[in-house]
Design a protein around this motif. Sequence first.
Motif, PDB file in Angstrom:
ATOM      1  N   ILE A 260       0.852  -1.178   0.000  1.00  0.00           N
ATOM      2  CA  ILE A 260       0.000   0.000   0.000  1.00  0.00           C
ATOM      3  C   ILE A 260       0.895   1.237   0.000  1.00  0.00           C
ATOM      4  CG2 ILE A 260      -1.964  -1.123   1.120  1.00  0.00           C
ATOM      5  CD1 ILE A 260      -1.057   0.035   3.775  1.00  0.00           C
ATOM      6  N   PRO A 261       0.401   2.398  -0.441  1.00  0.00           N
ATOM      7  CA  PRO A 261       1.241   3.603  -0.506  1.00  0.00           C
ATOM      8  C   PRO A 261       1.813   3.988   0.855  1.00  0.00           C
ATOM      9  CG  PRO A 261      -0.755   3.909  -1.793  1.00  0.00           C
ATOM     10  CD  PRO A 261      -0.927   2.618  -1.035  1.00  0.00           C
ATOM     11  N   SER A 262       2.963   4.639   0.831  1.00  0.00           N
ATOM     12  CA  SER A 262       3.661   4.991   2.074  1.00  0.00           C
ATOM     13  C   SER A 262       2.832   5.925   2.952  1.00  0.00           C
ATOM     14  CB  SER A 262       5.009   5.641   1.754  1.00  0.00           C
ATOM     15  OG  SER A 262       4.836   6.816   0.972  1.00  0.00           O
TER      16      SER A 262
ATOM     17  N   GLU B 259       5.240   1.705  -8.405  1.00  0.00           N
ATOM     18  CA  GLU B 259       4.519   1.821  -7.137  1.00  0.00           C
ATOM     19  C   GLU B 259       4.243   3.284  -6.789  1.00  0.00           C
ATOM     20  OE1 GLU B 259       5.962  -2.175  -4.715  1.00  0.00           O
ATOM     21  OE2 GLU B 259       7.327  -0.472  -4.884  1.00  0.00           O
ATOM     22  N   ASN B 260       5.141   4.173  -7.192  1.00  0.00           N
ATOM     23  CA  ASN B 260       4.892   5.600  -6.972  1.00  0.00           C
ATOM     24  C   ASN B 260       3.733   6.105  -7.825  1.00  0.00           C
ATOM     25  OD1 ASN B 260       6.853   6.113  -4.987  1.00  0.00           O
ATOM     26  ND2 ASN B 260       8.474   6.267  -6.528  1.00  0.00           N
ATOM     27  N   TYR B 261       3.615   5.586  -9.049  1.00  0.00           N
ATOM     28  CA  TYR B 261       2.456   5.920  -9.877  1.00  0.00           C
ATOM     29  C   TYR B 261       1.161   5.488  -9.186  1.00  0.00           C
ATOM     30  CZ  TYR B 261       4.548   7.422 -14.346  1.00  0.00           C
ATOM     31  OH  TYR B 261       5.178   8.117 -15.343  1.00  0.00           O
ATOM     32  N   ILE B 262       1.164   4.264  -8.674  1.00  0.00           N
ATOM     33  CA  ILE B 262      -0.025   3.746  -7.986  1.00  0.00           C
ATOM     34  C   ILE B 262      -0.361   4.606  -6.771  1.00  0.00           C
ATOM     35  CG2 ILE B 262      -0.946   1.805  -6.650  1.00  0.00           C
ATOM     36  CD1 ILE B 262      -0.981   1.278  -9.625  1.00  0.00           C
TER      37      ILE B 262
ATOM     38  N   ASP C  40       0.333   7.792  -6.356  1.00  0.00           N
ATOM     39  CA  ASP C  40      -0.210   9.077  -6.819  1.00  0.00           C
ATOM     40  C   ASP C  40      -1.667   8.931  -7.267  1.00  0.00           C
ATOM     41  OD1 ASP C  40       2.194  10.315  -6.293  1.00  0.00           O
ATOM     42  OD2 ASP C  40       2.917  10.198  -8.360  1.00  0.00           O
ATOM     43  N   ILE C  41      -1.964   7.824  -7.940  1.00  0.00           N
ATOM     44  CA  ILE C  41      -3.343   7.564  -8.372  1.00  0.00           C
ATOM     45  C   ILE C  41      -4.238   7.389  -7.146  1.00  0.00           C
ATOM     46  CG2 ILE C  41      -4.850   5.902  -9.538  1.00  0.00           C
ATOM     47  CD1 ILE C  41      -2.425   5.310 -11.417  1.00  0.00           C
ATOM     48  N   TYR C  42      -3.737   6.637  -6.179  1.00  0.00           N
ATOM     49  CA  TYR C  42      -4.468   6.403  -4.929  1.00  0.00           C
ATOM     50  C   TYR C  42      -4.787   7.734  -4.245  1.00  0.00           C
ATOM     51  CZ  TYR C  42      -5.576   3.982  -0.511  1.00  0.00           C
ATOM     52  OH  TYR C  42      -6.200   3.501   0.614  1.00  0.00           O
ATOM     53  N   ASN C  43      -3.806   8.626  -4.195  1.00  0.00           N
ATOM     54  CA  ASN C  43      -3.989   9.924  -3.532  1.00  0.00           C
ATOM     55  C   ASN C  43      -5.023  10.785  -4.263  1.00  0.00           C
ATOM     56  OD1 ASN C  43      -2.104   9.292  -1.582  1.00  0.00           O
ATOM     57  ND2 ASN C  43      -0.403  10.242  -2.688  1.00  0.00           N
ATOM     58  N   LEU C  44      -4.946  10.788  -5.590  1.00  0.00           N
ATOM     59  CA  LEU C  44      -5.933  11.552  -6.359  1.00  0.00           C
ATOM     60  C   LEU C  44      -7.328  10.997  -6.159  1.00  0.00           C
ATOM     61  CD1 LEU C  44      -4.265  12.344  -9.818  1.00  0.00           C
ATOM     62  CD2 LEU C  44      -5.012  13.982  -8.091  1.00  0.00           C
ATOM     63  N   ASN C  45      -7.424   9.682  -6.108  1.00  0.00           N
ATOM     64  CA  ASN C  45      -8.721   9.039  -5.885  1.00  0.00           C
ATOM     65  C   ASN C  45      -9.286   9.428  -4.525  1.00  0.00           C
ATOM     66  OD1 ASN C  45     -10.888   7.083  -6.187  1.00  0.00           O
ATOM     67  ND2 ASN C  45      -9.755   5.812  -4.760  1.00  0.00           N
ATOM     68  N   ALA C  46      -8.420   9.469  -3.511  1.00  0.00           N
ATOM     69  CA  ALA C  46      -8.873   9.830  -2.161  1.00  0.00           C
ATOM     70  C   ALA C  46      -9.427  11.249  -2.115  1.00  0.00           C
ATOM     71  CB  ALA C  46      -7.716   9.686  -1.174  1.00  0.00           C
ATOM     72  N   LYS C  47      -8.903  12.117  -2.993  1.00  0.00           N
ATOM     73  CA  LYS C  47      -9.375  13.509  -3.039  1.00  0.00           C
ATOM     74  C   LYS C  47     -10.601  13.677  -3.916  1.00  0.00           C
ATOM     75  CE  LYS C  47      -4.666  15.269  -2.397  1.00  0.00           C
ATOM     76  NZ  LYS C  47      -3.521  15.948  -3.029  1.00  0.00           N
ATOM     77  N   GLY C  48     -10.945  12.629  -4.661  1.00  0.00           N
ATOM     78  CA  GLY C  48     -12.070  12.719  -5.593  1.00  0.00           C
ATOM     79  C   GLY C  48     -11.550  12.741  -7.014  1.00  0.00           C
ATOM     80  N   PHE C  49     -12.179  11.920  -7.871  1.00  0.00           N
ATOM     81  CA  PHE C  49     -11.725  11.838  -9.253  1.00  0.00           C
ATOM     82  C   PHE C  49     -11.837  13.194  -9.948  1.00  0.00           C
ATOM     83  CE2 PHE C  49     -12.184   7.177  -9.024  1.00  0.00           C
ATOM     84  CZ  PHE C  49     -11.080   6.805  -9.774  1.00  0.00           C
ATOM     85  N   ASN C  50     -10.781  13.528 -10.735  1.00  0.00           N
ATOM     86  CA  ASN C  50     -10.835  14.717 -11.580  1.00  0.00           C
ATOM     87  C   ASN C  50     -10.047  14.428 -12.844  1.00  0.00           C
ATOM     88  OD1 ASN C  50      -8.023  15.286 -11.050  1.00  0.00           O
ATOM     89  ND2 ASN C  50      -8.683  16.025  -9.037  1.00  0.00           N
ATOM     90  N   SER C  51      -9.955  15.408 -13.726  1.00  0.00           N
ATOM     91  CA  SER C  51      -9.319  15.179 -15.029  1.00  0.00           C
ATOM     92  C   SER C  51      -7.851  14.782 -14.892  1.00  0.00           C
ATOM     93  CB  SER C  51      -9.436  16.433 -15.897  1.00  0.00           C
ATOM     94  OG  SER C  51      -8.849  17.548 -15.241  1.00  0.00           O
ATOM     95  N   ASP C  52      -7.195  15.193 -13.798  1.00  0.00           N
ATOM     96  CA  ASP C  52      -5.776  14.876 -13.615  1.00  0.00           C
ATOM     97  C   ASP C  52      -5.526  13.370 -13.573  1.00  0.00           C
ATOM     98  OD1 ASP C  52      -5.202  17.553 -13.526  1.00  0.00           O
ATOM     99  OD2 ASP C  52      -5.204  17.676 -11.342  1.00  0.00           O
ATOM    100  N   ILE C  53      -6.500  12.643 -13.054  1.00  0.00           N
ATOM    101  CA  ILE C  53      -6.275  11.203 -12.870  1.00  0.00           C
ATOM    102  C   ILE C  53      -6.173  10.469 -14.202  1.00  0.00           C
ATOM    103  CG2 ILE C  53      -8.656  10.305 -12.716  1.00  0.00           C
ATOM    104  CD1 ILE C  53      -7.636   8.810 -10.150  1.00  0.00           C
ATOM    105  N   TYR C  54      -6.925  10.941 -15.208  1.00  0.00           N
ATOM    106  CA  TYR C  54      -6.848  10.313 -16.537  1.00  0.00           C
ATOM    107  C   TYR C  54      -5.444  10.478 -17.110  1.00  0.00           C
ATOM    108  CZ  TYR C  54     -11.978  10.370 -16.325  1.00  0.00           C
ATOM    109  OH  TYR C  54     -13.281  10.193 -15.958  1.00  0.00           O
ATOM    110  N   ASP C  55      -4.901  11.695 -17.006  1.00  0.00           N
ATOM    111  CA  ASP C  55      -3.564  11.967 -17.533  1.00  0.00           C
ATOM    112  C   ASP C  55      -2.506  11.138 -16.802  1.00  0.00           C
ATOM    113  OD1 ASP C  55      -4.665  13.824 -19.261  1.00  0.00           O
ATOM    114  OD2 ASP C  55      -4.318  15.522 -17.905  1.00  0.00           O
TER     115      ASP C  55
ATOM    116  N   ILE D 149      -2.917   8.240 -15.187  1.00  0.00           N
ATOM    117  CA  ILE D 149      -3.028   6.818 -15.527  1.00  0.00           C
ATOM    118  C   ILE D 149      -2.465   6.550 -16.919  1.00  0.00           C
ATOM    119  CG2 ILE D 149      -4.651   4.939 -15.979  1.00  0.00           C
ATOM    120  CD1 ILE D 149      -6.467   6.225 -13.807  1.00  0.00           C
ATOM    121  N   ASP D 150      -2.830   7.396 -17.878  1.00  0.00           N
ATOM    122  CA  ASP D 150      -2.323   7.202 -19.247  1.00  0.00           C
ATOM    123  C   ASP D 150      -0.807   7.335 -19.311  1.00  0.00           C
ATOM    124  OD1 ASP D 150      -4.782   6.626 -20.312  1.00  0.00           O
ATOM    125  OD2 ASP D 150      -5.206   8.676 -20.970  1.00  0.00           O
ATOM    126  N   SER D 151      -0.246   8.249 -18.522  1.00  0.00           N
ATOM    127  CA  SER D 151       1.198   8.402 -18.460  1.00  0.00           C
ATOM    128  C   SER D 151       1.849   7.130 -17.905  1.00  0.00           C
ATOM    129  CB  SER D 151       1.557   9.606 -17.589  1.00  0.00           C
ATOM    130  OG  SER D 151       2.952   9.724 -17.436  1.00  0.00           O
TER     131      SER D 151
END
Length: 407
Positions: free
Chosen positions: A124-126, A157-160, A162-177, A179-181
């Motif tokens: 799980i994330p640090s 794992e750092n990507y995961i 960061d995705i986890y953190n964005l999800n915790a704050k609520g999905f927004n357009s940043d998460i698509y970019d 994940i695709d990256s």
Amino acid sequence: NCSMKNAKFCCLLLLIFIIQTLCFPQTDLDYFIKSKVEESYNKVDSSIFLASKAISLKPKSIYYIQRANLYLKNNDYNKAITDFTKASENNNANYQIAKCYAFLQNWEQTALWLRKYLSGKNKIPSNVIKTDTSFLKFKNNLLWTEIWKNNWYSDYENYIADIYNLNAKGFNSDIYDLIDSALKHYPQKDELWLWRAKAFELGNNPKEALLSLDKAIKCNPNRADILALRANILEKNGKNKKAITDLSNALNIEPWNMQLLKQLGITKIEITDFNGAIDDLLKYQSFYYNDANSLYFAGHAAYLNNDLPKAIEIFTKALNIDGSNSDCYFERGRCYLDKTNYNTAFSDFCMAIDLNPNKGEYFYYRGLTFFDLKNNIGACSDWEKAKNLNYLQAEQYMLRICSEIKN
């Protein structure tokens, strides 16, 4: 004395439960499922008993983890550690062992097992670990600081994280970019495709969500959670046969996951496999014995299958568990109405309306029962209420029958 009577009754139920468990041959999987059921009903002691029965028949890692988590709930940390250690090939068990030692304030062992966990895979994330209250006292120890001098996480794992953190704050357009990256670097990671699917599902784009899940399953066909999510989206979009295939495959991977079985049974109703639906839902309810909702769907399937006695039997069982389900009363009332047992049907429709007076369909069917009981005034009154609640099917009867009364 009421409290004494209740205590005796509870003891009797527990005794019956133990006798049934011991006397009827059951598999290790049966015991494991029942352990999870009892846990869901907050019956930790009986859940531990059943997990122990499963272990005695087949000492599987997943069974030890189940019992260890139950010991943890009971604050029995030493027993939890013993069981988690027997399943330590599962890296999550190492994390749980570290938590147990933290509760026991054995800092050296806490550090040892936390390092072992951080050296493993699927972490799980640090920031989740650092905010875990289990380690609140350990954070004051120098060993905690020493642990975090190491860089434990890979770029993936750092990507995961960061995705986890964005999800915790609520999905927004940043998460698509993001994940695709990540997918440009790690196109074979099922977890990334799963996150992409979740993002598109929340963005109301089922087509892209399904495409992402197809990729995830291609990367890892043995993840029941991915199959279950795809089944859920397929079902929402009317692709029930494909959803059933996914649910069946998920259930083969996780045969203890009875929620998949319930969903499978409900979905089978949509393709008119009523017997299959009844079998699945009754099997589910044989484990989750307090779930009246599954019996409602089984009764509904029996009604649609025109097996009225079976439907009545199932609805009655459901109502014995939960007498507040208006739909059960309503559907049982329809069964009695079809059997021309008008008085009993009328009684059930009245109960349904008492519980939920905002459903026009209830008034419509009670109106039909009034009519069959030769009470046209009562029928017209109910059909008027049904119409006012936007159940427009009542209008045809109002025009044909109620206009004659007015005239």
